[in-house]
Design a protein around this motif. Structure first.
Motif, PDB file in Angstrom:
ATOM      1  N   GLY A 169      -0.550   4.276  13.276  1.00  0.00           N
ATOM      2  CA  GLY A 169       0.692   3.874  13.912  1.00  0.00           C
ATOM      3  C   GLY A 169       0.816   4.442  15.309  1.00  0.00           C
ATOM      4  O   GLY A 169       0.098   5.370  15.691  1.00  0.00           O
TER       5      GLY A 169
ATOM      6  N   PHE B  31       9.531   5.161  16.176  1.00  0.00           N
ATOM      7  CA  PHE B  31       8.470   4.298  15.671  1.00  0.00           C
ATOM      8  C   PHE B  31       8.297   3.100  16.604  1.00  0.00           C
ATOM      9  O   PHE B  31       9.271   2.501  17.062  1.00  0.00           O
ATOM     10  CB  PHE B  31       8.825   3.823  14.271  1.00  0.00           C
ATOM     11  CG  PHE B  31       7.914   2.750  13.739  1.00  0.00           C
ATOM     12  CD1 PHE B  31       8.314   1.424  13.736  1.00  0.00           C
ATOM     13  CD2 PHE B  31       6.677   3.069  13.233  1.00  0.00           C
ATOM     14  CE1 PHE B  31       7.490   0.427  13.243  1.00  0.00           C
ATOM     15  CE2 PHE B  31       5.827   2.083  12.741  1.00  0.00           C
ATOM     16  CZ  PHE B  31       6.245   0.758  12.747  1.00  0.00           C
TER      17      PHE B  31
ATOM     18  N   ALA C 297       2.894  -0.212  13.434  1.00  0.00           N
ATOM     19  CA  ALA C 297       1.903   0.346  12.517  1.00  0.00           C
ATOM     20  C   ALA C 297       0.999  -0.753  11.985  1.00  0.00           C
ATOM     21  O   ALA C 297       1.399  -1.917  11.906  1.00  0.00           O
ATOM     22  CB  ALA C 297       2.578   1.071  11.365  1.00  0.00           C
TER      23      ALA C 297
ATOM     24  N   GLU D 242      -1.842   7.980   8.627  1.00  0.00           N
ATOM     25  CA  GLU D 242      -1.199   8.187   7.334  1.00  0.00           C
ATOM     26  C   GLU D 242      -2.209   7.896   6.229  1.00  0.00           C
ATOM     27  O   GLU D 242      -2.774   6.800   6.181  1.00  0.00           O
ATOM     28  CB  GLU D 242       0.008   7.278   7.204  1.00  0.00           C
ATOM     29  CG  GLU D 242       0.621   7.201   5.819  1.00  0.00           C
ATOM     30  CD  GLU D 242       1.041   8.558   5.303  1.00  0.00           C
ATOM     31  OE1 GLU D 242       1.781   9.263   6.013  1.00  0.00           O
ATOM     32  OE2 GLU D 242       0.607   8.920   4.197  1.00  0.00           O
TER      33      GLU D 242
ATOM     34  N   ILE E  56       3.830   3.629   3.602  1.00  0.00           N
ATOM     35  CA  ILE E  56       3.888   3.717   5.057  1.00  0.00           C
ATOM     36  C   ILE E  56       5.339   3.491   5.474  1.00  0.00           C
ATOM     37  O   ILE E  56       5.939   2.474   5.132  1.00  0.00           O
ATOM     38  CB  ILE E  56       2.991   2.664   5.724  1.00  0.00           C
ATOM     39  CG1 ILE E  56       1.585   2.702   5.119  1.00  0.00           C
ATOM     40  CG2 ILE E  56       2.963   2.848   7.227  1.00  0.00           C
ATOM     41  CD1 ILE E  56       0.890   4.031   5.258  1.00  0.00           C
TER      42      ILE E  56
ATOM     43  N   TRP F  95       4.350  10.906   8.461  1.00  0.00           N
ATOM     44  CA  TRP F  95       2.968  10.665   8.869  1.00  0.00           C
ATOM     45  C   TRP F  95       2.196  11.977   8.879  1.00  0.00           C
ATOM     46  O   TRP F  95       2.718  13.025   9.244  1.00  0.00           O
ATOM     47  CB  TRP F  95       2.942   9.984  10.242  1.00  0.00           C
ATOM     48  CG  TRP F  95       3.401   8.559  10.134  1.00  0.00           C
ATOM     49  CD1 TRP F  95       4.669   8.120   9.891  1.00  0.00           C
ATOM     50  CD2 TRP F  95       2.601   7.391  10.247  1.00  0.00           C
ATOM     51  NE1 TRP F  95       4.706   6.762   9.837  1.00  0.00           N
ATOM     52  CE2 TRP F  95       3.453   6.281  10.055  1.00  0.00           C
ATOM     53  CE3 TRP F  95       1.246   7.169  10.481  1.00  0.00           C
ATOM     54  CZ2 TRP F  95       2.987   4.967  10.106  1.00  0.00           C
ATOM     55  CZ3 TRP F  95       0.778   5.861  10.539  1.00  0.00           C
ATOM     56  CH2 TRP F  95       1.651   4.776  10.357  1.00  0.00           C
TER      57      TRP F  95
END
Length: 124
Positions: A35, A47, A50, A99, A104, A111
């Motif tokens: 990611g 974030f 990913a 990860e 996820i 992570w």
């Protein structure tokens, strides 16, 4: 254990493109989901996008949909982030993460491994 190293950051103008790379070493790259996250000054780690072990995009932030693309090359043990139509609000340190688990999430704390980050600065 896996080691991650980001590269490709820099200073660009709004509307430009950049491609970030994250090379890995250590355990088998293909056993990790990968990611990208980013952190702007004074803000938490956010974030971005990913990708699964097999190369399927798992999720991406609404703010980058249609502009950022993640991909991976398991033979080269590298994950990429192609960033197009960059905006000043994309300015941040970009981090690569790995990860190993089955679940996820978009939560940074879940992570397992992180790179040191690469700075992306977009001027208006």
């Amino acid at each position: 254990q896996v080691q991650l190293a980001e590269s490709g950051g820099g200073l660009v103008q709004a509307g430009d493109s950049l491609r970030l790379s994250c090379t890995t070493s250590g355990r088998t790259f293909s056993s990790y989901a990968m990611g990208w996250f980013r952190q702007a000054p004074g803000k938490g780690r956010e974030f971005v996008v990913a990708i699964s072990r097999s190369g399927v995009v798992i999720d991406s932030a609404h703010s980058v949909k249609g502009r950022f693309t993640i991909s991976r090359d398991n033979a080269k043990q590298t994950v990429y982030l192609q960033m197009n139509s960059l905006k000043p609000e994309d300015t941040a340190v970009y981090y690569c993460a790995a990860e190993s688990g089955a679940v996820i999430t978009i939560e940074a704390r879940s992570w397992d491994f992180w790179g040191q980050g690469t700075q992306v600065t977009v001027s208006s």
